[in-house]
Design a protein around this motif. Structure first.
Motif, mmCIF file in Angstrom:
data_model
loop_
_atom_site.group_PDB
_atom_site.id
_atom_site.type_symbol
_atom_site.label_atom_id
_atom_site.label_comp_id
_atom_site.label_asym_id
_atom_site.label_seq_id
_atom_site.Cartn_x
_atom_site.Cartn_y
_atom_site.Cartn_z
ATOM 1 N N GLY A 98 0.860 -1.190 0.000
ATOM 2 C CA GLY A 98 0.000 0.000 0.000
ATOM 3 C C GLY A 98 0.888 1.230 0.000
ATOM 4 N N PHE A 99 0.516 2.238 -0.824
ATOM 5 C CA PHE A 99 1.334 3.450 -0.941
ATOM 6 C C PHE A 99 0.506 4.661 -0.513
ATOM 7 N N GLY A 100 1.072 5.475 0.352
ATOM 8 C CA GLY A 100 0.358 6.669 0.806
ATOM 9 C C GLY A 100 1.336 7.803 0.998
ATOM 10 N N LEU A 101 0.812 9.003 1.094
ATOM 11 C CA LEU A 101 1.695 10.132 1.375
ATOM 12 C C LEU A 101 0.913 11.236 2.049
ATOM 13 N N THR A 102 1.664 12.152 2.650
ATOM 14 C CA THR A 102 1.090 13.434 3.013
ATOM 15 C C THR A 102 1.993 14.497 2.437
ATOM 16 N N PHE A 103 1.360 15.586 2.021
ATOM 17 C CA PHE A 103 2.060 16.659 1.324
ATOM 18 C C PHE A 103 2.651 17.659 2.326
ATOM 19 N N THR A 104 3.863 18.152 2.028
ATOM 20 C CA THR A 104 4.522 19.159 2.854
ATOM 21 C C THR A 104 5.224 20.162 1.933
ATOM 22 N N LEU A 105 5.841 21.166 2.530
ATOM 23 C CA LEU A 105 6.476 22.205 1.705
ATOM 24 C C LEU A 105 8.004 22.225 1.800
ATOM 25 N N GLY A 106 8.594 21.128 2.242
ATOM 26 C CA GLY A 106 10.061 21.099 2.302
ATOM 27 C C GLY A 106 10.534 20.923 3.732
ATOM 28 N N LYS A 107 11.103 22.003 4.276
ATOM 29 C CA LYS A 107 11.618 21.954 5.658
ATOM 30 C C LYS A 107 10.558 21.399 6.605
ATOM 31 N N GLY A 108 10.956 20.557 7.514
ATOM 32 C CA GLY A 108 10.010 20.018 8.486
ATOM 33 C C GLY A 108 9.405 18.691 8.066
ATOM 34 N N THR A 109 9.647 18.271 6.826
ATOM 35 C CA THR A 109 9.124 16.956 6.414
ATOM 36 C C THR A 109 9.661 15.863 7.333
ATOM 37 N N GLU A 110 10.898 16.075 7.810
ATOM 38 C CA GLU A 110 11.488 15.075 8.712
ATOM 39 C C GLU A 110 10.696 14.953 10.017
ATOM 40 N N ILE A 111 9.999 16.016 10.413
ATOM 41 C CA ILE A 111 9.175 15.948 11.629
ATOM 42 C C ILE A 111 7.977 15.031 11.380
ATOM 43 N N VAL A 112 7.411 15.149 10.184
ATOM 44 C CA VAL A 112 6.273 14.288 9.841
ATOM 45 C C VAL A 112 6.729 12.826 9.771
ATOM 46 N N LEU A 113 7.919 12.610 9.243
ATOM 47 C CA LEU A 113 8.459 11.239 9.221
ATOM 48 C C LEU A 113 8.547 10.673 10.629
ATOM 49 N N CYS A 114 9.023 11.513 11.524
ATOM 50 C CA CYS A 114 9.175 11.087 12.916
ATOM 51 C C CYS A 114 7.810 10.708 13.491
ATOM 52 N N ALA A 115 6.782 11.477 13.152
ATOM 53 C CA ALA A 115 5.424 11.186 13.631
ATOM 54 C C ALA A 115 4.874 9.903 12.999
ATOM 55 N N VAL A 116 5.152 9.696 11.726
ATOM 56 C CA VAL A 116 4.710 8.453 11.079
ATOM 57 C C VAL A 116 5.345 7.249 11.788
ATOM 58 N N LYS A 117 6.629 7.386 12.114
ATOM 59 C CA LYS A 117 7.306 6.277 12.813
ATOM 60 C C LYS A 117 6.672 6.026 14.183
ATOM 61 N N ALA A 118 6.228 7.105 14.831
ATOM 62 C CA ALA A 118 5.587 6.947 16.145
ATOM 63 C C ALA A 118 4.252 6.215 16.024
ATOM 64 N N LEU A 119 3.592 6.357 14.877
ATOM 65 C CA LEU A 119 2.311 5.672 14.657
ATOM 66 C C LEU A 119 2.500 4.239 14.167
ATOM 67 N N ALA A 120 3.678 3.945 13.643
ATOM 68 C CA ALA A 120 3.899 2.648 12.982
ATOM 69 C C ALA A 120 3.552 1.467 13.885
ATOM 70 N N GLY A 121 3.857 1.604 15.169
ATOM 71 C CA GLY A 121 3.593 0.510 16.113
ATOM 72 C C GLY A 121 2.120 0.152 16.207
ATOM 73 N N LEU A 122 1.246 1.096 15.872
ATOM 74 C CA LEU A 122 -0.195 0.837 15.920
ATOM 75 C C LEU A 122 -0.689 0.149 14.647
ATOM 76 N N VAL A 123 0.182 0.074 13.651
ATOM 77 C CA VAL A 123 -0.217 -0.437 12.330
ATOM 78 C C VAL A 123 0.408 -1.807 12.048
ATOM 79 N N ILE A 124 1.710 -1.877 12.316
ATOM 80 C CA ILE A 124 2.430 -3.120 11.994
ATOM 81 C C ILE A 124 1.881 -4.275 12.839
ATOM 82 N N GLY A 125 1.640 -5.394 12.173
ATOM 83 C CA GLY A 125 1.108 -6.562 12.866
ATOM 84 C C GLY A 125 -0.389 -6.728 12.656
ATOM 85 N N LYS A 126 -1.049 -5.650 12.229
ATOM 86 C CA LYS A 126 -2.493 -5.743 11.979
ATOM 87 C C LYS A 126 -2.721 -6.224 10.542
#
Lengths: 437, 437
Positions: A48-76
């Motif tokens: 499955g492929f998904g994204l959220t749009f950003t404007l450059g700087k700070g995209t790494e913060i969103v990555l960090c948040a995605v990683k924090a959510l990953a534990g709720l997804v993996i294994g399901k």
């Protein structure tokens, strides 16, 4: 097959659009269109492929948040998720510790969107039918089971939502056929970014007219005299029968918005978009009221951060055009709630798109809106920006200024592996070159 | 001395409060009180300490955001910042690329708060007077120069703000002396977290009464019958003349909030706090209107994400108590705007505190409010929670249920180095032990 999610990968993909002033507006003068790009791997091999749009700087913060959510997804498993999609939505948005960071707004909600967009993509691909995403959301009961009605029941209950959807079953097949034949009407924002010269602007308008475009949006808000000149120029280019919209990207306070836009009334804009803070419901209501006698509506939504905000914009008559965004809200789940509320208030939906991947994603939502909810095209059109589509495996197809329904399986935001590799920040070739300059 | 900022360090500090259900409420059942803790180093050797409060998981996302802002801070001198503090505030909140992640909300705004709290701390320490932070914000012109009035001028202009502050100069010295002698009235939330047993609750109430507390807040919202039992128990313990507040932490939809709270009217709560989504201005207005005949006010603010939201809550009569937070808004700068708007609407400010460091920080803001803005103590009190103060170099001083004005230099959120080291996540000793269990 259950399609158990065994891994979630997220990458920081940035396009150096600021180099040529693409996407420049009164508040975002140098955007590098970017994405937090998510890939879900399953035990069946399906992805499955998904994204959220950003404007450059700070995209790494969103990555960090995605990683924090990953534990709720993996294994399901996908089956587990979609059999209680409302519960899964709430699991991601209401974690007892992480909801403090929102709730349902800003970085953590952008991350939720990226993850859930990938889940919807996976779901559409996994369905026996192996079909385009917008076809996944056609059964009324299934649809309402995806929506978290928390905080919106004073305006829309589950029963009302179901009722709307059931009634809209009539004529569905004809509307689907109509879309496959004609496509969904679009407007273009590609001609008039704030950083473009008058010469560039004229050339782009002229080209767009030749390609069949009749609806144009112009960025305003930095300098009034400049706006008057540019808007007159474009109105002259496109003629009186074409549609013109203006977009201030939140530049003004309430009183300033009213006086500035009043000065631009002579070019007969259909709407003023984002006149002030995206949080200012009552401000938008005051602006709407003041501009109504001039025949100018207010449009907003690309930074409206959740269904609770949209609910109030509708309750307060604070907008006349609802601009949903595929990456700002909690994916399809939350957008379904907004489409249904907009229908209840009889306010047309005109999605925000552009950036990178937003056109690819949102076309599914607006097709769904027409086929399964509103059954209406009056005052409705979907934004289109002619950039970065070449990086997707199934780019949007525009014919005669209409979005043609996507036919490939999924939610259309799978990127070409090579594009991702080249644009990954900061180690992709594109950025290595930029950094060396 | 210019105090040039040469480095910004940020650390993830978490306290395992969930182990004993401290801080548990209807939406946050297992918080680990945490902070993104910022230290600014200057070339003069002087340091500034700031933090933003979080609930555990996801603190690493806020750290990531602080790091993204660091580039806008490092290299600037304190003098440069405070001579155009409004401009510096806007620099942090309106970066053309990063504002997409907010604007002024969620993770990116929490990070802004942490950074700016450290700047205010540094400023107070650097002043010739070397004084407590609340004394840094006493000159009317200086105060308005720190505030970004963007998006609030329809309710409060710079001129009006200045006017309010100048008028409040009268009697300032007496109020300051009064505070130094009596302190600022507080209420306690320590007695009745949702996860506590009835026995624990009784014991804590009894102890608090002995220490002079007369104002108590109870968590509600998980189960109505349970709430009725617990509220009756506490009302019986504290007697009819003490003040009782109830707090639902966003648990309900609008209609449910009204019916649930109506059932609790018998225990005569002064306010219901966070009855529904923190974004739902119109919902809070409806609840306020419905509960007014019962003599119950609505309080909210700890998750009200910026001054634009507070503006509307005030415009819509959607709250009767403004609960500012020292870490949710953009530090002192944005809180000043809210205090002034609350004064204009004559709505009392009763700050949110607790967590870790919130009491230490917010006492400065509420002292400022009394001395320099409202000059009024009616219906005003500051939350107090008796946890984690021992980790600060200048912990709050409570005497007879009043906050005694801080006397040490700065903004009172410097933590003990040993506490930070032990609680740093995940490598501190406390967490190594927890992870091993």
């Amino acid at each position: 097959m259950s399609h158990k999610i065994v891994n979630l990968r997220v990458r920081d993909v940035r396009f150096p659009t600021s180099l040529e002033q693409h996407g420049s507006d009164a508040m975002h003068t140098d955007p590098d269109y970017s994405a937090a790009y998510v890939v879900l791997d399953t035990d069946s091999g399906l992805k499955g492929f998904g994204l959220t749009f950003t404007l450059g700087k700070g995209t790494e913060i969103v990555l960090c948040a995605v990683k924090a959510l990953a534990g709720l997804v993996i294994g399901k498993s996908l089956q587990e998720i979609v059999s209680n999609f409302r519960g899964f939505y709430r699991l991601l948005t209401s974690d007892g510790q992480m909801r403090w960071l929102g709730p349902e707004k800003g970085v953590i909600h952008l991350a939720t969107a990226a993850v859930l967009n990938a889940v919807w993509d996976l779901w559409a691909r996994a369905e026996g039918k192996y079909h385009a995403m917008y076809l996944s959301i056609q059964d009324p009961k299934q649809i309402v089971s995806c929506i978290d009605f928390r905080y919106i029941t004073d305006v829309l209950t589950e029963e009302e939502a179901l009722d709307i959807l059931v009634k809209a079953q009539e004529g569905k097949k004809q509307r689907e056929d109509q879309m496959l034949k004609e496509g969904y009407p679009a407007y273009t924002t590609s001609c008039a970014w704030l950083g473009y010269s008058d010469q560039q602007l004229k050339q782009l308008c002229s080209d767009a007219l030749k390609s069949g475009w009749t609806r144009f949006k112009v960025k305003v808000g930095a300098d009034l005299e400049d706006d008057i000149r540019r808007c007159r120029l474009i109105r002259k280019m496109i003629g009186p029968s074409s549609t013109l919209m203006i977009d201030a990207n939140q530049r003004w306070d309430v009183a300033e918005a009213i006086s500035w836009v009043s000065r631009l009334a002579e070019v007969k804009p259909l709407w003023i978009e984002e006149p002030t803070s995206p949080d200012d419901i009552l401000g938008h209501a005051a602006i709407s009221k003041a501009l109504a006698p001039l025949g100018i509506g207010v449009a907003t939504g690309e930074q409206c951060h959740n269904r609770v905000m949209f609910k109030q914009f509708l309750q307060a008559s604070a907008l006349q055009f609802v601009q949903i965004d595929s990456c700002r809200l909690g994916s399809v789940n939350e957008n379904l709630a907004v489409l249904l509320m907009a229908y209840k208030f009889q306010v047309p939906v005109c999605p925000h798109a552009g950036g990178v991947g937003l056109c690819e994603l949102v076309q599914h939502l607006i097709l769904f809106d027409y086929i399964c909810v509103s059954a209406d095209l009056r005052n409705r059109m979907c934004e289109y920006v002619d950039h970065l589509h070449e990086h997707f495996t199934s780019p949007v197809v525009i014919q005669d200024a209409h979005y043609m329904p996507p036919k490939d399986p999924g939610y259309s935001c799978e990127m070409l592996e090579e594009s991702v590799n080249r644009h990954e920040y900061p180690e992709g070739d594109i950025w290595k070159q930029e950094i060396q300059k």
